[in-house]
Design a protein around this motif. Structure first.
Motif, PDB file in Angstrom:
ATOM      1  N   ASN A 126       3.023  13.387  -6.409  1.00  0.00           N
ATOM      2  CA  ASN A 126       3.508  14.485  -5.419  1.00  0.00           C
ATOM      3  C   ASN A 126       4.735  15.196  -5.912  1.00  0.00           C
ATOM      4  O   ASN A 126       5.495  14.446  -6.353  1.00  0.00           O
ATOM      5  CB  ASN A 126       3.185  14.262  -3.970  1.00  0.00           C
ATOM      6  N   ASP A 127       4.804  16.357  -5.383  1.00  0.00           N
ATOM      7  CA  ASP A 127       6.356  16.683  -5.674  1.00  0.00           C
ATOM      8  C   ASP A 127       7.218  16.411  -4.776  1.00  0.00           C
ATOM      9  O   ASP A 127       7.039  16.380  -3.681  1.00  0.00           O
ATOM     10  CB  ASP A 127       6.236  18.663  -5.711  1.00  0.00           C
ATOM     11  N   VAL A 128       8.512  16.192  -5.544  1.00  0.00           N
ATOM     12  CA  VAL A 128       9.632  15.734  -4.384  1.00  0.00           C
ATOM     13  C   VAL A 128      10.615  16.736  -4.245  1.00  0.00           C
ATOM     14  O   VAL A 128      10.928  17.584  -5.264  1.00  0.00           O
ATOM     15  CB  VAL A 128      10.555  14.385  -4.894  1.00  0.00           C
ATOM     16  N   PRO A 129      10.938  17.242  -2.989  1.00  0.00           N
ATOM     17  CA  PRO A 129      11.913  18.567  -2.903  1.00  0.00           C
ATOM     18  C   PRO A 129      13.244  18.081  -3.702  1.00  0.00           C
ATOM     19  O   PRO A 129      13.727  17.023  -3.707  1.00  0.00           O
ATOM     20  CB  PRO A 129      12.112  18.453  -1.216  1.00  0.00           C
ATOM     21  N   GLU A 130      13.692  19.231  -4.321  1.00  0.00           N
ATOM     22  CA  GLU A 130      14.859  19.168  -4.931  1.00  0.00           C
ATOM     23  C   GLU A 130      15.946  19.130  -3.819  1.00  0.00           C
ATOM     24  O   GLU A 130      16.021  19.937  -2.782  1.00  0.00           O
ATOM     25  CB  GLU A 130      15.081  20.367  -5.861  1.00  0.00           C
ATOM     26  N   MET A 131      17.167  18.857  -4.331  1.00  0.00           N
ATOM     27  CA  MET A 131      18.436  18.951  -3.311  1.00  0.00           C
ATOM     28  C   MET A 131      19.677  19.067  -4.182  1.00  0.00           C
ATOM     29  O   MET A 131      19.928  18.565  -5.029  1.00  0.00           O
ATOM     30  CB  MET A 131      18.403  17.711  -2.367  1.00  0.00           C
TER      31      MET A 131
ATOM     32  N   ASP B 185       8.406  10.339 -13.435  1.00  0.00           N
ATOM     33  CA  ASP B 185       7.316  11.481 -13.309  1.00  0.00           C
ATOM     34  C   ASP B 185       6.172  11.159 -13.717  1.00  0.00           C
ATOM     35  O   ASP B 185       5.275  11.770 -13.412  1.00  0.00           O
ATOM     36  CB  ASP B 185       7.965  12.663 -14.228  1.00  0.00           C
ATOM     37  N   GLU B 186       5.889   9.665 -14.247  1.00  0.00           N
ATOM     38  CA  GLU B 186       4.425   9.159 -14.494  1.00  0.00           C
ATOM     39  C   GLU B 186       4.046   8.549 -13.067  1.00  0.00           C
ATOM     40  O   GLU B 186       2.815   8.430 -12.834  1.00  0.00           O
ATOM     41  CB  GLU B 186       4.414   8.480 -15.587  1.00  0.00           C
ATOM     42  N   TRP B 187       4.993   7.788 -12.172  1.00  0.00           N
ATOM     43  CA  TRP B 187       4.715   7.249 -11.267  1.00  0.00           C
ATOM     44  C   TRP B 187       4.252   8.111  -9.976  1.00  0.00           C
ATOM     45  O   TRP B 187       3.408   7.835  -9.235  1.00  0.00           O
ATOM     46  CB  TRP B 187       5.772   6.379 -11.053  1.00  0.00           C
TER      47      TRP B 187
ATOM     48  N   TYR C  42      14.395   0.127  -1.028  1.00  0.00           N
ATOM     49  CA  TYR C  42      13.082   0.916  -0.552  1.00  0.00           C
ATOM     50  C   TYR C  42      13.652   2.057   0.414  1.00  0.00           C
ATOM     51  O   TYR C  42      14.648   1.633   1.039  1.00  0.00           O
ATOM     52  CB  TYR C  42      12.247  -0.085   0.483  1.00  0.00           C
ATOM     53  N   PHE C  43      12.998   3.154  -0.144  1.00  0.00           N
ATOM     54  CA  PHE C  43      13.206   4.202   0.671  1.00  0.00           C
ATOM     55  C   PHE C  43      12.258   5.276   0.757  1.00  0.00           C
ATOM     56  O   PHE C  43      11.274   5.088  -0.170  1.00  0.00           O
ATOM     57  CB  PHE C  43      14.576   5.040   0.377  1.00  0.00           C
ATOM     58  N   PRO C  44      12.009   6.267   1.703  1.00  0.00           N
ATOM     59  CA  PRO C  44      10.796   7.254   1.554  1.00  0.00           C
ATOM     60  C   PRO C  44      11.123   8.046   0.023  1.00  0.00           C
ATOM     61  O   PRO C  44      11.901   8.524  -0.154  1.00  0.00           O
ATOM     62  CB  PRO C  44      11.091   8.266   2.615  1.00  0.00           C
ATOM     63  N   THR C  45       9.813   8.102  -0.432  1.00  0.00           N
ATOM     64  CA  THR C  45       9.790   8.701  -1.719  1.00  0.00           C
ATOM     65  C   THR C  45      10.148  10.411  -1.436  1.00  0.00           C
ATOM     66  O   THR C  45      10.886  10.810  -2.392  1.00  0.00           O
ATOM     67  CB  THR C  45       8.282   8.745  -2.198  1.00  0.00           C
ATOM     68  N   ILE C  46       9.815  10.846  -0.256  1.00  0.00           N
ATOM     69  CA  ILE C  46      10.368  12.222   0.040  1.00  0.00           C
ATOM     70  C   ILE C  46      11.860  12.367   0.035  1.00  0.00           C
ATOM     71  O   ILE C  46      12.344  13.449  -0.100  1.00  0.00           O
ATOM     72  CB  ILE C  46       9.609  12.779   1.322  1.00  0.00           C
ATOM     73  N   ASP C  47      12.571  11.304   0.215  1.00  0.00           N
ATOM     74  CA  ASP C  47      13.968  11.492   0.252  1.00  0.00           C
ATOM     75  C   ASP C  47      14.521  10.855  -0.984  1.00  0.00           C
ATOM     76  O   ASP C  47      15.898  10.385  -1.127  1.00  0.00           O
ATOM     77  CB  ASP C  47      14.446  10.352   1.442  1.00  0.00           C
TER      78      ASP C  47
ATOM     79  N   ALA D 174       0.990  -1.375  -0.213  1.00  0.00           N
ATOM     80  CA  ALA D 174       0.008   0.132  -0.043  1.00  0.00           C
ATOM     81  C   ALA D 174       0.889   1.278  -0.051  1.00  0.00           C
ATOM     82  O   ALA D 174       0.621   2.197  -0.556  1.00  0.00           O
ATOM     83  CB  ALA D 174      -1.023  -0.047   1.282  1.00  0.00           C
ATOM     84  N   ALA D 175       1.966   1.183   0.931  1.00  0.00           N
ATOM     85  CA  ALA D 175       2.914   2.380   1.021  1.00  0.00           C
ATOM     86  C   ALA D 175       3.542   2.595  -0.453  1.00  0.00           C
ATOM     87  O   ALA D 175       3.818   3.711  -0.738  1.00  0.00           O
ATOM     88  CB  ALA D 175       3.958   2.161   1.953  1.00  0.00           C
ATOM     89  N   ILE D 176       3.646   1.674  -1.342  1.00  0.00           N
ATOM     90  CA  ILE D 176       4.285   1.809  -2.576  1.00  0.00           C
ATOM     91  C   ILE D 176       3.223   1.924  -3.676  1.00  0.00           C
ATOM     92  O   ILE D 176       3.468   2.995  -4.536  1.00  0.00           O
ATOM     93  CB  ILE D 176       5.081   0.260  -3.084  1.00  0.00           C
ATOM     94  N   SER D 177       2.178   1.252  -3.667  1.00  0.00           N
ATOM     95  CA  SER D 177       1.049   1.552  -4.844  1.00  0.00           C
ATOM     96  C   SER D 177       0.054   2.514  -4.627  1.00  0.00           C
ATOM     97  O   SER D 177      -0.387   3.130  -5.477  1.00  0.00           O
ATOM     98  CB  SER D 177       0.516   0.162  -4.962  1.00  0.00           C
ATOM     99  N   ASP D 178      -0.243   2.573  -3.406  1.00  0.00           N
ATOM    100  CA  ASP D 178      -1.472   3.549  -2.995  1.00  0.00           C
ATOM    101  C   ASP D 178      -0.908   4.980  -2.682  1.00  0.00           C
ATOM    102  O   ASP D 178      -1.305   5.774  -3.545  1.00  0.00           O
ATOM    103  CB  ASP D 178      -2.266   2.941  -1.865  1.00  0.00           C
ATOM    104  N   ASP D 179      -0.550   5.220  -1.677  1.00  0.00           N
ATOM    105  CA  ASP D 179      -0.177   6.467  -1.437  1.00  0.00           C
ATOM    106  C   ASP D 179       1.241   6.971  -1.710  1.00  0.00           C
ATOM    107  O   ASP D 179       1.797   8.052  -1.812  1.00  0.00           O
ATOM    108  CB  ASP D 179      -0.353   6.720   0.250  1.00  0.00           C
ATOM    109  N   LYS D 180       1.914   5.753  -2.244  1.00  0.00           N
ATOM    110  CA  LYS D 180       3.375   5.967  -2.786  1.00  0.00           C
ATOM    111  C   LYS D 180       3.940   6.879  -2.003  1.00  0.00           C
ATOM    112  O   LYS D 180       5.144   7.679  -2.463  1.00  0.00           O
ATOM    113  CB  LYS D 180       3.101   6.665  -4.128  1.00  0.00           C
ATOM    114  N   SER D 181       4.242   6.526  -0.518  1.00  0.00           N
ATOM    115  CA  SER D 181       5.296   7.269   0.268  1.00  0.00           C
ATOM    116  C   SER D 181       6.492   6.320   0.279  1.00  0.00           C
ATOM    117  O   SER D 181       7.491   6.843   0.685  1.00  0.00           O
ATOM    118  CB  SER D 181       4.613   7.030   1.690  1.00  0.00           C
ATOM    119  N   LEU D 182       6.514   5.184  -0.239  1.00  0.00           N
ATOM    120  CA  LEU D 182       7.730   4.339  -0.428  1.00  0.00           C
ATOM    121  C   LEU D 182       8.156   4.255  -1.930  1.00  0.00           C
ATOM    122  O   LEU D 182       7.133   4.083  -2.474  1.00  0.00           O
ATOM    123  CB  LEU D 182       7.588   2.981   0.240  1.00  0.00           C
TER     124      LEU D 182
END
Length: 260
Positions: free
Chosen positions: A219-224, A214-216, A84-89, A64-72
């Protein structure tokens, strides 16, 4: 000033840093992967690693974390292994692990050197050609590495001069019947994951297909900045595995070199 520590102190530090001395709450699933990523090689091993760190973790929760909310997110990362790592990272575990030089990138994808020499092409050139072709090939689709490599290699072949195309389409050293160019493209895909072009989609049976990043990600991911991403990856590695030596020293050397 040097500090002496015992073997038991090092082990205790690592167990604490990686949540291995006690499981964290199930709501901390994503945070637990962000300590220093969770390797998923062989496939499925990440679930075992997370179960050791997170209370009540299930395959369904990870999916679910990978496919639904895509937090992973799952992508090739350190040492060219899937993590695996947090999408925000995302920048930390992609840009942070991307070698900055041609020689460094060739070392990251060991095994491509002889093929590039035979083709008389640099890794940078083939990566660029692969990146230019992948949008057309992968847009709106998910493809396994073999299907993706075949389609991209065929597209690149049509752009090459006849003399070079003959070598590109000849059988390579990586798999029986596999064209040389297709094998080289497979190596380039590892670089494209670190360049944030593609990532893994959820597994389909025993296959791990790719998708355009960018299709997957919705949400926006912070740039670094690259130097900040490398520094943060190094910090997380030392936090999780320090005191450390070999891999940590390589990261320190790479970071120090790029800061000159």
């Amino acid at each position: 000033m040097s500090v002496k520590v015992t073997r038991d102190e090092v082990i205790a530090f690592r167990l604490e840093a990686q949540n291995l001395n006690r499981r964290v709450d199930g709501q901390s699933l994503v945070a637990a992967t962000g300590v220093c990523g969770v390797q998923n090689s062989p496939p499925g091993s990440a679930l075992l690693a997370l179960n050791a760190r997170v209370s009540g973790v299930t395959r369904e929760a990870v999916n679910a974390a990978i496919s639904d909310d895509k937090s992973l997110l799952q992508s090739w990362c350190m040492r060219g292994a899937p993590f695996y790592f947090p999408t925000i990272d995302l920048p930390i575990f992609t840009t942070g692990a991307l070698p900055t030089t041609e020689d460094g990138r060739r070392h990251f994808v060991l095994g491509v050197e002889a093929s590039l020499n035979r083709l008389e092409m640099s890794l940078a050139e083939v990566v660029d050609r692969t990146r230019n072709a992948i949008g057309t090939v992968l847009s709106g689709r998910t493809l396994t590495v073999n299907d993706l490599g075949t389609d991209i290699a065929e597209q690149i072949a049509h752009e090459l001069p006849k003399s070079k195309r003959a070598d590109w389409e000849s059988e390579g050293p990586y798999a029986k019947g596999q064209p040389l160019g297709e094998g080289v493209v497979h190596f380039c895909l590892r670089i494209l994951t670190l360049q944030k072009v593609i990532c893994f989609a959820p597994r389909e049976g025993n296959k791990a297909p790719f998708v355009l990043l960018d299709e997957w990600i919705d949400n926006d991911v912070p740039e670094m900045a690259p130097e900040d991403a490398r520094a943060e990856l190094l910090r997380r590695y030392l936090h999780a595995y320090g005191p450390s030596y070999a891999w940590g020293l390589r990261l320190v050397a790479r970071y120090a070199f790029t800061r000159r």
